[in-house]
Motif scaffolding. Structure first.
Motif, short mmCIF file in Angstrom:
data_model
loop_
_atom_site.label_atom_id
_atom_site.label_comp_id
_atom_site.label_asym_id
_atom_site.label_seq_id
_atom_site.Cartn_x
_atom_site.Cartn_y
_atom_site.Cartn_z
N UNK A 220 0.86 -1.18 0.00
CA UNK A 220 0.00 0.00 0.00
C UNK A 220 0.90 1.24 0.00
N UNK A 221 0.34 2.37 -0.41
CA UNK A 221 1.11 3.61 -0.46
C UNK A 221 0.29 4.76 0.13
N UNK A 222 0.43 4.99 1.44
CA UNK A 222 -0.30 6.10 2.05
C UNK A 222 0.00 7.46 1.39
N UNK A 223 1.21 7.64 0.90
CA UNK A 223 1.55 8.92 0.26
C UNK A 223 0.69 9.14 -0.98
N UNK A 224 0.48 8.09 -1.78
CA UNK A 224 -0.39 8.20 -2.95
C UNK A 224 -1.85 8.27 -2.54
N UNK A 225 -2.22 7.46 -1.57
CA UNK A 225 -3.62 7.40 -1.14
C UNK A 225 -4.07 8.71 -0.49
N UNK A 226 -3.14 9.46 0.00
CA UNK A 226 -3.50 10.76 0.57
C UNK A 226 -4.26 11.59 -0.45
N UNK A 227 -3.90 11.44 -1.72
CA UNK A 227 -4.53 12.22 -2.79
C UNK A 227 -5.59 11.42 -3.54
N UNK A 228 -5.36 10.11 -3.69
CA UNK A 228 -6.24 9.27 -4.51
C UNK A 228 -7.38 8.63 -3.71
N UNK A 229 -7.14 8.33 -2.43
CA UNK A 229 -8.12 7.59 -1.63
C UNK A 229 -7.89 7.91 -0.16
N UNK A 230 -8.16 9.17 0.20
CA UNK A 230 -7.83 9.68 1.53
C UNK A 230 -8.43 8.85 2.66
N UNK A 231 -9.63 8.32 2.47
CA UNK A 231 -10.30 7.57 3.54
C UNK A 231 -9.52 6.31 3.93
N UNK A 232 -8.68 5.81 3.02
CA UNK A 232 -7.89 4.60 3.34
C UNK A 232 -6.92 4.88 4.49
N UNK A 233 -6.50 6.13 4.65
CA UNK A 233 -5.60 6.46 5.76
C UNK A 233 -6.29 6.21 7.10
N UNK A 234 -7.60 6.42 7.15
CA UNK A 234 -8.31 6.15 8.40
C UNK A 234 -8.42 4.65 8.66
#
Length: 191
Positions: free
Chosen positions: A63-77
């Motif tokens: 997984x890539x939180x850095x990318x998901x921050x922009x592409x899929x922010x809810x995944x960080x939660x």
């Protein structure tokens, strides 16, 4: 006296694993670490280990939180909820030693540690959404969630045992793929 010593063993193991994991990331230029386990608070150890295990699981799950921050922010939660579950499983046994953890405060520490580059507003969103997911998972009555929680708890405690007991039948690194699989299951559930 022997009974008191055995009940304190869990907190000492948490502190020991914290120290060992800190030592893994040290470079020769870092300040030396204390070898006194009393210098490692078991509750702080649990929050550190929750972040450590979560970061390893994220990497293992590709997984890539850095990318998901922009592409899929809810995944960080989802990562935050995962870390809170790890934390909860690590601190729960401390109650037998009358050591009290503060999930409300430590969830913020965990979020700031996992997502240091985020703004305060983004962190607040992750903390709030992560706590909702944590409670959803914890309160779910469905049989698959009950099994998930029980198996995840066992994997977290097995990680602690593997990291602190030379007689453990496996190394803690061998449990990282298992923890990564648990994270992947959570990500799929909240996708």
């Amino acid at each position: 006296m022997a009974d008191q010593q055995s009940t304190n063993q869990y907190s000492k193991n948490l502190s020991l694993l914290h120290a060992l994991c800190l030592a893994e990331g040290r470079t020769e230029h870092d300040a030396p670490l204390s070898s006194n386990l009393e210098d490692y608070d078991p509750v702080k150890a649990a929050s550190y280990l929750a972040c450590y295990i979560t970061a390893k699981a994220i990497k293992e799950a590709s997984r890539s939180p850095a990318d998901e921050r922009y592409d899929n922010f809810d995944m960080l939660s989802v990562y935050q909820a995962f870390a809170l579950m790890v934390y909860a499983y690590l601190v729960l046994p401390l109650g037998a030693e009358d050591v009290v953890a503060d999930l409300e405060q430590d969830q913020i520490v965990i979020a700031k540690s996992l997502f240091a580059e985020l703004t305060n507003e983004e962190l607040a969103d992750i903390v709030e959404s992560g706590m909702r997911k944590f409670h959803l998972i914890g309160d779910a009555d469905a049989e698959h969630w009950t099994h998930f929680r029980e198996d995840f708890d066992k994997a977290v405690i097995a990680f602690l045992v593997a990291g602190t007991d030379d007689a453990a039948p496996f190394e803690k690194e061998e449990l990282i793929p298992v923890l990564g699989a648990f994270l992947s299951m959570l990500c799929e559930a909240f996708a």
